[in-house]
Design a protein around this motif. Sequence first.
Motif, PDB file in Angstrom:
ATOM      1  N   GLU A  38      -2.340  -4.896  15.099  1.00 19.93           N
ATOM      2  CA  GLU A  38      -1.024  -5.215  14.489  1.00 19.93           C
ATOM      3  C   GLU A  38      -1.069  -4.729  13.041  1.00 19.93           C
ATOM      4  O   GLU A  38      -2.145  -4.679  12.442  1.00 19.93           O
ATOM      5  CB  GLU A  38      -0.807  -6.734  14.457  1.00 19.93           C
ATOM      6  N   PRO A  39       0.083  -4.400  12.429  1.00 17.74           N
ATOM      7  CA  PRO A  39       0.069  -3.940  11.041  1.00 17.74           C
ATOM      8  C   PRO A  39      -0.559  -4.962  10.095  1.00 17.74           C
ATOM      9  O   PRO A  39      -0.366  -6.167  10.265  1.00 17.74           O
ATOM     10  CB  PRO A  39       1.555  -3.749  10.713  1.00 17.74           C
ATOM     11  N   VAL A  40      -1.317  -4.436   9.115  1.00 21.78           N
ATOM     12  CA  VAL A  40      -1.880  -5.273   8.040  1.00 21.78           C
ATOM     13  C   VAL A  40      -0.900  -5.160   6.873  1.00 21.78           C
ATOM     14  O   VAL A  40      -0.588  -4.044   6.448  1.00 21.78           O
ATOM     15  CB  VAL A  40      -3.264  -4.720   7.618  1.00 21.78           C
ATOM     16  N   LEU A  41      -0.394  -6.274   6.389  1.00 16.75           N
ATOM     17  CA  LEU A  41       0.623  -6.244   5.320  1.00 16.75           C
ATOM     18  C   LEU A  41       0.131  -6.919   4.054  1.00 16.75           C
ATOM     19  O   LEU A  41      -0.596  -7.902   4.111  1.00 16.75           O
ATOM     20  CB  LEU A  41       1.899  -6.979   5.775  1.00 16.75           C
ATOM     21  N   PHE A  42       0.548  -6.369   2.913  1.00 14.99           N
ATOM     22  CA  PHE A  42       0.363  -7.037   1.617  1.00 14.99           C
ATOM     23  C   PHE A  42       1.497  -6.592   0.705  1.00 14.99           C
ATOM     24  O   PHE A  42       2.271  -5.696   1.065  1.00 14.99           O
ATOM     25  CB  PHE A  42      -1.030  -6.747   1.033  1.00 14.99           C
ATOM     26  N   LEU A  43       1.614  -7.259  -0.451  1.00 16.15           N
ATOM     27  CA  LEU A  43       2.756  -7.001  -1.348  1.00 16.15           C
ATOM     28  C   LEU A  43       2.287  -6.538  -2.719  1.00 16.15           C
ATOM     29  O   LEU A  43       1.188  -6.888  -3.160  1.00 16.15           O
ATOM     30  CB  LEU A  43       3.562  -8.295  -1.549  1.00 16.15           C
ATOM     31  N   LYS A  44       3.139  -5.768  -3.372  1.00 15.74           N
ATOM     32  CA  LYS A  44       2.980  -5.485  -4.797  1.00 15.74           C
ATOM     33  C   LYS A  44       4.247  -5.977  -5.488  1.00 15.74           C
ATOM     34  O   LYS A  44       5.339  -5.884  -4.898  1.00 15.74           O
ATOM     35  CB  LYS A  44       2.860  -3.973  -5.055  1.00 15.74           C
ATOM     36  N   PRO A  45       4.128  -6.446  -6.748  1.00 11.42           N
ATOM     37  CA  PRO A  45       5.345  -6.859  -7.472  1.00 11.42           C
ATOM     38  C   PRO A  45       6.047  -5.634  -8.066  1.00 11.42           C
ATOM     39  O   PRO A  45       5.430  -4.578  -8.218  1.00 11.42           O
ATOM     40  CB  PRO A  45       4.788  -7.747  -8.597  1.00 11.42           C
ATOM     41  N   PRO A  46       7.319  -5.756  -8.428  1.00 11.42           N
ATOM     42  CA  PRO A  46       8.039  -4.617  -9.029  1.00 11.42           C
ATOM     43  C   PRO A  46       7.395  -4.137 -10.334  1.00 11.42           C
ATOM     44  O   PRO A  46       7.570  -2.978 -10.717  1.00 11.42           O
ATOM     45  CB  PRO A  46       9.444  -5.167  -9.289  1.00 11.42           C
ATOM     46  N   SER A  47       6.621  -4.979 -11.015  1.00 14.27           N
ATOM     47  CA  SER A  47       5.926  -4.565 -12.248  1.00 14.27           C
ATOM     48  C   SER A  47       4.821  -3.546 -11.951  1.00 14.27           C
ATOM     49  O   SER A  47       4.231  -2.986 -12.877  1.00 14.27           O
ATOM     50  CB  SER A  47       5.353  -5.786 -12.971  1.00 14.27           C
ATOM     51  N   ALA A  48       4.531  -3.306 -10.671  1.00 12.98           N
ATOM     52  CA  ALA A  48       3.524  -2.298 -10.295  1.00 12.98           C
ATOM     53  C   ALA A  48       4.069  -0.872 -10.420  1.00 12.98           C
ATOM     54  O   ALA A  48       3.305   0.089 -10.473  1.00 12.98           O
ATOM     55  CB  ALA A  48       3.062  -2.538  -8.860  1.00 12.98           C
ATOM     56  N   TYR A  49       5.395  -0.734 -10.465  1.00  8.59           N
ATOM     57  CA  TYR A  49       5.978   0.616 -10.495  1.00  8.59           C
ATOM     58  C   TYR A  49       5.606   1.374 -11.767  1.00  8.59           C
ATOM     59  O   TYR A  49       5.606   0.804 -12.865  1.00  8.59           O
ATOM     60  CB  TYR A  49       7.511   0.530 -10.459  1.00  8.59           C
ATOM     61  N   VAL A  50       5.325   2.677 -11.604  1.00 10.27           N
ATOM     62  CA  VAL A  50       5.223   3.579 -12.748  1.00 10.27           C
ATOM     63  C   VAL A  50       5.776   4.932 -12.292  1.00 10.27           C
ATOM     64  O   VAL A  50       5.578   5.317 -11.141  1.00 10.27           O
ATOM     65  CB  VAL A  50       3.772   3.647 -13.297  1.00 10.27           C
ATOM     66  N   THR A  51       6.502   5.580 -13.192  1.00 14.75           N
ATOM     67  CA  THR A  51       7.109   6.869 -12.849  1.00 14.75           C
ATOM     68  C   THR A  51       6.512   7.961 -13.736  1.00 14.75           C
ATOM     69  O   THR A  51       5.868   7.662 -14.761  1.00 14.75           O
ATOM     70  CB  THR A  51       8.643   6.821 -13.011  1.00 14.75           C
ATOM     71  N   GLU A  52       6.728   9.225 -13.336  1.00 14.46           N
ATOM     72  CA  GLU A  52       6.131  10.354 -14.048  1.00 14.46           C
ATOM     73  C   GLU A  52       6.479  10.313 -15.539  1.00 14.46           C
ATOM     74  O   GLU A  52       7.595   9.974 -15.912  1.00 14.46           O
ATOM     75  CB  GLU A  52       6.610  11.669 -13.444  1.00 14.46           C
ATOM     76  N   GLY A  53       5.468  10.670 -16.355  1.00 12.97           N
ATOM     77  CA  GLY A  53       5.649  10.599 -17.809  1.00 12.97           C
ATOM     78  C   GLY A  53       4.900   9.412 -18.373  1.00 12.97           C
ATOM     79  O   GLY A  53       4.598   9.366 -19.561  1.00 12.97           O
ATOM     80  N   SER A  54       4.596   8.425 -17.528  1.00 15.87           N
ATOM     81  CA  SER A  54       3.768   7.286 -17.952  1.00 15.87           C
ATOM     82  C   SER A  54       2.447   7.362 -17.189  1.00 15.87           C
ATOM     83  O   SER A  54       2.367   8.007 -16.143  1.00 15.87           O
ATOM     84  CB  SER A  54       4.460   5.956 -17.645  1.00 15.87           C
ATOM     85  N   SER A  55       1.425   6.683 -17.734  1.00 17.26           N
ATOM     86  CA  SER A  55       0.082   6.770 -17.135  1.00 17.26           C
ATOM     87  C   SER A  55      -0.195   5.636 -16.168  1.00 17.26           C
ATOM     88  O   SER A  55       0.370   4.551 -16.284  1.00 17.26           O
ATOM     89  CB  SER A  55      -0.977   6.704 -18.242  1.00 17.26           C
TER      90      SER A  55
END
Length: 220
Positions: A38-55
């Motif tokens: 069965e799929p193994v699931l976990f979560l990340k919070p929206p604060s995990a996002y980073v977009t190009e231009g940031s490290s």
Amino acid sequence: MASTRNLNRFWEWGRKIICVGRNYADHAKELKNAVPAEPVLFLKPPSAYVTEGSSIMVPFYSHNLHHEVELGVVIGKGGTAIPQKAAMDHIAGYALCLDMTARDVQDECKTKGLPWTLAKAFNTSCPVSEFIPKEKIADPGNVKIWLKVNDQLRQEGNTSQMIFSIPFLISYISEIITLEEGDLILTGTPKGVSSVQEHDELQAGIEGIVSMKFRVDRPQ
Ligand SMILES: CC(=O)CC(=O)C(=O)O
Ligand SMILES: [Mg+2]
């Protein structure tokens, strides 16, 4: 009433990031994990996002940060218990994503039977590409994804190798966690995960569709 928010910047919506683990047999095997029934699931919070231009920042408590390149599915229409045959209607588009993982911390959590939060959910643990509208990927179950570190190829796989298909995942997840517009599903990584260091440059792509670049840094 239709939403006025723009899914082109889905990472600004503050919605859930639902991650699927061990969805490629070759990756499950390289980490000596069983291939899941069965799929193994976990979560990340929206604060995990980073977009190009940031490290991507190495968490201060880790000495073994790994890259995991994954196809991301952006939800356009929410729902609960979505049937598999309707699942594709709930997709707005896609994004190339990295599931950055503090592998040393994850190994310790596994040994101690603790959740993976510190290993998977830290700030900048979810680098994402630009939004890819649904029409640009005719068959998300058959695209090539790749990742290079400092110009050396480390990961190359095809989404046709997924154990659980995208419609199955949408249906399975939505029975447990209601999906909302702006949510992102990370569909798992193929083999080749490896360590990255401060100052490394990561390049990743979906063949013929998108590519992205991130630098790795460590907080001072
Ligand atoms: C062992 C893992 O970290 C699972 C995971 O995230 C994956 O993509 O597979
Ligand atoms: Mg992953």
